[in-house]
Design an enzyme around this catalytic site. Structure first.
Site, PDB file in Angstrom:
ATOM      1  N   LYS A   1       0.831  -1.207   0.000  1.00  0.00           N
ATOM      2  CA  LYS A   1       0.000   0.000   0.000  1.00  0.00           C
ATOM      3  C   LYS A   1       0.868   1.262   0.000  1.00  0.00           C
ATOM      4  CE  LYS A   1      -4.371  -1.589   2.057  1.00  0.00           C
ATOM      5  NZ  LYS A   1      -5.274  -1.635   0.904  1.00  0.00           N
TER       6      LYS A   1
ATOM      7  N   SER B   1      -8.562  -1.969   5.927  1.00  0.00           N
ATOM      8  CA  SER B   1      -9.435  -2.273   7.062  1.00  0.00           C
ATOM      9  C   SER B   1      -8.690  -2.189   8.391  1.00  0.00           C
ATOM     10  CB  SER B   1     -10.088  -3.641   6.930  1.00  0.00           C
ATOM     11  OG  SER B   1      -9.648  -4.356   5.834  1.00  0.00           O
TER      12      SER B   1
ATOM     13  N   HIS C   1     -13.212   3.681   4.403  1.00  0.00           N
ATOM     14  CA  HIS C   1     -13.405   2.262   4.667  1.00  0.00           C
ATOM     15  C   HIS C   1     -14.818   1.811   4.326  1.00  0.00           C
ATOM     16  CE1 HIS C   1     -13.379  -1.230   7.780  1.00  0.00           C
ATOM     17  NE2 HIS C   1     -13.037  -1.647   6.598  1.00  0.00           N
TER      18      HIS C   1
ATOM     19  N   ASN D   1     -14.081  -2.066  13.248  1.00  0.00           N
ATOM     20  CA  ASN D   1     -13.307  -3.281  13.514  1.00  0.00           C
ATOM     21  C   ASN D   1     -12.726  -3.286  14.924  1.00  0.00           C
ATOM     22  OD1 ASN D   1     -13.821  -4.664  11.170  1.00  0.00           O
ATOM     23  ND2 ASN D   1     -12.094  -3.752  10.061  1.00  0.00           N
TER      24      ASN D   1
HETATM   25  N1  LIG Z   1     -12.886  -7.984   1.430  1.00  0.00           N
HETATM   26  C1  LIG Z   1     -13.400  -7.328   2.455  1.00  0.00           C
HETATM   27  O1  LIG Z   1     -14.322  -7.796   3.112  1.00  0.00           O
HETATM   28  C2  LIG Z   1     -12.898  -5.962   2.800  1.00  0.00           C
HETATM   29  C3  LIG Z   1     -13.681  -5.085   3.541  1.00  0.00           C
HETATM   30  C4  LIG Z   1     -13.227  -3.799   3.811  1.00  0.00           C
HETATM   31  C5  LIG Z   1     -11.973  -3.428   3.368  1.00  0.00           C
HETATM   32  N2  LIG Z   1     -11.210  -4.316   2.672  1.00  0.00           N
HETATM   33  C6  LIG Z   1      -9.888  -3.864   2.224  1.00  0.00           C
HETATM   34  O2  LIG Z   1      -9.954  -3.558   0.843  1.00  0.00           O
HETATM   35  C7  LIG Z   1      -8.689  -3.796   0.228  1.00  0.00           C
HETATM   36  C8  LIG Z   1      -8.869  -4.718  -0.951  1.00  0.00           C
HETATM   37  O3  LIG Z   1      -9.409  -5.945  -0.510  1.00  0.00           O
HETATM   38  P1  LIG Z   1     -10.073  -6.986  -1.482  1.00  0.00           P
HETATM   39  O4  LIG Z   1     -10.789  -7.948  -0.626  1.00  0.00           O
HETATM   40  O5  LIG Z   1     -10.800  -6.290  -2.544  1.00  0.00           O
HETATM   41  O6  LIG Z   1      -8.779  -7.676  -2.101  1.00  0.00           O
HETATM   42  P2  LIG Z   1      -8.598  -8.484  -3.482  1.00  0.00           P
HETATM   43  O7  LIG Z   1      -7.476  -9.376  -3.273  1.00  0.00           O
HETATM   44  O8  LIG Z   1      -9.910  -9.047  -3.895  1.00  0.00           O
HETATM   45  O9  LIG Z   1      -8.243  -7.362  -4.538  1.00  0.00           O
HETATM   46  C9  LIG Z   1      -7.019  -6.684  -4.563  1.00  0.00           C
HETATM   47  C10 LIG Z   1      -6.763  -6.250  -5.998  1.00  0.00           C
HETATM   48  O10 LIG Z   1      -5.692  -5.333  -6.024  1.00  0.00           O
HETATM   49  C11 LIG Z   1      -4.926  -5.565  -7.173  1.00  0.00           C
HETATM   50  N3  LIG Z   1      -3.613  -4.964  -7.017  1.00  0.00           N
HETATM   51  C12 LIG Z   1      -2.555  -5.392  -6.307  1.00  0.00           C
HETATM   52  N4  LIG Z   1      -1.528  -4.499  -6.424  1.00  0.00           N
HETATM   53  C13 LIG Z   1      -1.970  -3.481  -7.203  1.00  0.00           C
HETATM   54  C14 LIG Z   1      -1.392  -2.277  -7.679  1.00  0.00           C
HETATM   55  N5  LIG Z   1      -0.143  -1.952  -7.402  1.00  0.00           N
HETATM   56  N6  LIG Z   1      -2.159  -1.468  -8.441  1.00  0.00           N
HETATM   57  C15 LIG Z   1      -3.424  -1.786  -8.737  1.00  0.00           C
HETATM   58  N7  LIG Z   1      -3.981  -2.943  -8.334  1.00  0.00           N
HETATM   59  C16 LIG Z   1      -3.287  -3.764  -7.573  1.00  0.00           C
HETATM   60  C17 LIG Z   1      -4.927  -7.055  -7.301  1.00  0.00           C
HETATM   61  O11 LIG Z   1      -4.584  -7.472  -8.625  1.00  0.00           O
HETATM   62  C18 LIG Z   1      -6.358  -7.395  -6.940  1.00  0.00           C
HETATM   63  O12 LIG Z   1      -7.186  -7.382  -8.075  1.00  0.00           O
HETATM   64  C19 LIG Z   1      -7.799  -4.337   1.327  1.00  0.00           C
HETATM   65  O13 LIG Z   1      -7.078  -3.289   1.882  1.00  0.00           O
HETATM   66  C20 LIG Z   1      -8.791  -4.874   2.349  1.00  0.00           C
HETATM   67  O14 LIG Z   1      -8.297  -4.907   3.648  1.00  0.00           O
HETATM   68  C21 LIG Z   1     -11.648  -5.554   2.358  1.00  0.00           C
END
Ligand SMILES: NC(=O)c1ccc[n+]([C@@H]2O[C@H](COP(=O)([O-])OP(=O)(O)OC[C@H]3O[C@@H](n4cnc5c(N)ncnc54)[C@H](O)[C@@H]3O)[C@@H](O)[C@H]2O)c1
Length: 723
Positions: free
Chosen positions: A408, A430, A451, A501
């Site tokens: 990140k 998160s 968030h 959270n």
């Molecule tokens: N899944 C949940 O329930 C949830 C809820 C709230 C927040 N989040 C947060 O949201 C964020 C994403 O989670 P997610 O579940 O969607 O993950 P995910 O793994 O489904 O998606 C992540 C995406 O990011 C892409 N990626 C990686 N590096 C990159 C870059 N340099 N540039 C552009 N794209 C890039 C990946 O290819 C992938 O498609 C995390 O920080 C997570 O903590 C997730």
């Protein structure tokens, strides 16, 4: 002029037509406070005193007709005893009946929203004309009460019992076309023709083309229903509505009973039945909490509105990462009309993100909410890309790449060089501290947390996280964008887990301790679902994912070692938690079809949970004892840590008010709405009782259960979170 008050004027024209106009002084909308009802009584007396009137138009000088009763008065009034409340409603009935009984034809011109008491005013007249953009409905059951000013009596007589049940038990807001089809209104016209339409109806009634007396008689005499119709309309509806509302929400079924009991009665007797049932519901805790919820929601929305006013709207957004969250954010933004660039590093991810969005739009089209053209247009608002090419013109970026601080940080610094100086950067992390992510940024003032919750299109909350260096503009722009996306933003300060959270993980901590004491997780799930949660903790952990839970637990443990030291799972052996054990055994939850439960696909392709003996055996490994716990003890072990952490967030200034904290829990993690939120729940138990409970548990289970000093003081001096 026949009458002039603060909210109501009554004037008379040359043809003897009176016009009663609602225009509440110093307010943007009309509402029926006790004072306005008082005025209405006086206005009606004035009308009765005129001898040469030919007709009456009731209308509004504001954009809305009448939004309803003044809900800010409810808590104060509902404190009074049932007899008082019955008497209060009977006084209103007398006024409304007097309008209904005026010796000339009457019509309401519904120019905008007419809900609750506003709708009930409209029901008193012989006719109703409605602007095509207006809305009509009786949403009282959503507040745990029922229409108490004749809605349960007049509406079924006007549109039939079955339709009235749908409106009242469902609490629906109805569009003009639907209202016309059902016969709730007599004509629908463009807003600027409303007055003419109303006068035209009166003229036709005066000429005898329309029989207003017959119309009136229909509305004031008993409902004509045969025994089979009775059975169909009421018994079937009660069963269906009870199932839908669930045991915690009695009002919808009560409203059907009131319609049923009053159906064969005279107007006055049916109204007495309604008044009695209303008073009873108004005294329930559910009603108290739902009214509180409504007021909290207003407060939260008002606060967000103030932020949003400070900035220009976001015209172009972007999201980094097209995964579960990024895809959801892109869909939501496009769906609500803000164009968005969706960038990923993998072509397949972009395709997947778009596919998800297309699926969601297609569902809307299937439901008739979008035409195929609208769907195509909305979809074109999402522009997938592998490069930063167009990022120079973006107002706000949401970073939603993998939850890894190093990744990140790298992504954010790279991004900062690609955007304009004014572009607001946000992260959907998160768990990772916003201050930490801001460390290497050149313009940390332009950065904050945004968030979202999963699934984005369904979960109403967005936590907007203010870091130490975040500017007011960045917060305001992020709040404005969240609102534009149809979400409810709540601004919080930075800390591990932010608000939601941080509060959720102690609840999982309570769950882990229960597992150590040998509790059965299926029983815990059932109990917490009965308590009102949409899903029990084990099931919720399966949905969140064990890897995510362990990872976030570690962050929480690091942030608050004293009370959350072992939330990440602890070392193997002695202190290992059930969550950690699931994780180590590759039982990640829904994502790999096995966690506390196993998952199979149902007919619609959705995961369906089934009991899995292997999981049950595994959880037994962490049990260090086999305590016999009552239902109440289990609930306390789950709820106390969550409530205490909410208190701490308020004390630490992470969240600005009790109202915002409670709304965040309801909108973010589905805290049972009829309980009003964690702080409202403590108030309901009584702060002293809650503190005593927490102290007892802290002695046995440690600091996760220890009440704060402030809370102890509140218990001692009898104060509460809500006045
Ligand atoms: N899944 C949940 O329930 C949830 C809820 C709230 C927040 N989040 C947060 O949201 C964020 C994403 O989670 P997610 O579940 O969607 O993950 P995910 O793994 O489904 O998606 C992540 C995406 O990011 C892409 N990626 C990686 N590096 C990159 C870059 N340099 N540039 C552009 N794209 C890039 C990946 O290819 C992938 O498609 C995390 O920080 C997570 O903590 C997730």
């Amino acid at each position: 002029m026949i009458y002039q008050g603060n909210a109501i004027t009554v004037a008379k024209n040359g043809e003897g037509i009176a016009r009663l106009t609602f225009d509440l002084k110093d307010e943007s909308v009309n509402k029926l406070s006790a004072a306005v009802i008082e005025e209405l009584g006086e206005a009606v007396k004035a009308l009765q005193g005129e001898s040469d009137l030919q007709g009456l138009v009731i209308d509004s000088a504001k954009e809305v007709f009448i939004v309803g009763a003044d809900i800010t008065e409810f808590h104060g009034v509902f404190e009074k005893d049932e007899a008082f409340l019955v008497e209060m409603n009977q006084r209103v009935h007398a006024i409304f009946n007097a309008i209904e009984d005026l010796p000339f034809p009457t019509v309401t011109a519904i120019n905008g929203i007419a809900l609750g008491g506003g709708c009930e005013v409209a029901l008193t007249t012989d006719y109703r004309v409605m602007a095509d953009s207006a809305r009509l409905g009786l949403p009282e059951t959503k507040l745990g009460i029922l229409p108490g000013w004749g809605g349960c009596v007049r509406l079924p007589r006007l549109i039939g019992a079955d339709n009235a049940i749908e409106w009242i038990a469902g609490g629906t807001e109805n569009k003009a076309a639907a209202a016309l089809k059902m016969g709730a209104v007599d004509a629908v016209v463009p807003g600027d023709q409303l007055e003419d339409a109303a006068l035209d109806l009166l003229a036709r009634a005066a000429r005898g083309e329309l029989d207003y007396r017959a119309r009136r008689a229909e509305k004031t005499s008993p409902l004509k229903l045969g025994p089979i119709e009775q059975m169909m309309a009421f018994e079937t509806a009660k069963g269906y509505v009870a199932g839908k509302a669930g045991p915690h929400y009695p009002a919808p079924v009560e409203s059907i009973k009131v319609i049923q009991k009053g159906a064969g009665e005279s107007r006055e007797r049916a109204q007495a039945i309604e008044a009695k049932a209303f008073a009873k519901l108004a005294k329930t805790d559910v009603c108290f909490n739902l009214v509180g919820l409504f007021l909290n929601d207003q407060l939260v929305k008002k606060k967000a509105g103030k932020y949003a006013q400070q900035v220009a709207p976001i015209r172009q957004a972007a999201v980094l990462g097209a995964g579960i969250m990024g895809g959801g954010i892109a869909y939501q933004s496009a769906s609500k009309g803000t164009p968005i660039l969706m960038k990923d590093i993998k072509e397949e991810a972009l395709e997947l993100g778009l596919k998800e969005a297309r699926k969601l739009f297609a569902k809307q089209a299937e439901r008739g909410k979008l035409t195929t053209e609208q769907m195509a247009e909305k979809l074109s608002h999402i522009r997938p890309t592998l490069s930063y090419g167009d990022f120079g013109h973006v107002d706000l970026v949401v970073e939603a790449v993998v939850e890894n601080p190093k990744v990140k940080e790298a992504v954010l610094t790279e991004l900062e060089d690609q955007v304009d100086e004014k572009t607001i950067l946000t992260s959907n992390t998160s768990t990772i501290s916003i201050d930490r992510l801001a460390q290497n940024l050149k313009r940390p003032e332009n950065f904050c947390g945004m968030h979202f919750f999963n699934p984005v299109h369904r979960m109403p909350l967005v936590e907007v996280i203010r870091g130490e260096k975040t500017s007011d503009t960045a917060v305001a722009a992020t709040v404005a964008y969240a609102r534009a996306m149809g979400k409810t933003p709540i601004v919080v300060n930075d800390c591990p887990g932010f608000l939601v959270n941080r509060v959720l993980f102690p609840y999982f901590g309570g769950f882990s301790l229960l597992m150590k004491q040998g509790a059965d997780f299926q029983r815990v799930d059932k109990l917490m679902e009965k308590f009102g949660w949409p899903m029990g903790p084990a099931y919720l952990l399966d949905v969140v994912g064990m890897d995510t839970a362990v990872h976030a637990g570690e962050v929480m443990a690091e942030g608050f070692p004293e009370r959350m030291g072992s939330l990440g799972g602890g070392a193997k052996g002695e202190s290992q938690s059930a969550i950690q054990l699931m994780f180590e055994n590759d039982r990640l939850g829904q994502k790999n079809a096995k966690g506390f439960y196993a998952y199979e696909e149902d007919k619609k392709g959705k995961p369906k949970k089934v009991v899995d003996e292997a999981a049950i055996a595994l959880v037994k490994e962490v049990a260090k004892e086999h305590r016999e716990l009552s239902d109440e003890e289990i609930i306390a072990r789950m709820m106390v840590p969550l409530c205490l952490e909410t208190v701490r967030c308020l004390e630490d200034g992470i969240v600005g008010s009790a109202a915002e904290a409670d709304m965040a829990l309801i909108y973010g993690i589905g805290f049972p709405p009829f309980r009003g939120g964690a702080l409202r729940y403590i108030d309901a138990l009584g702060v002293a009782e809650f503190v005593a409970q927490a102290e007892r548990l802290a002695e046995e289970l440690g600091p996760l259960y220890a009440p704060t000093e402030t809370l102890r003081r509140m218990a001692a001096d009898g104060s509460r979170f809500y006045a």
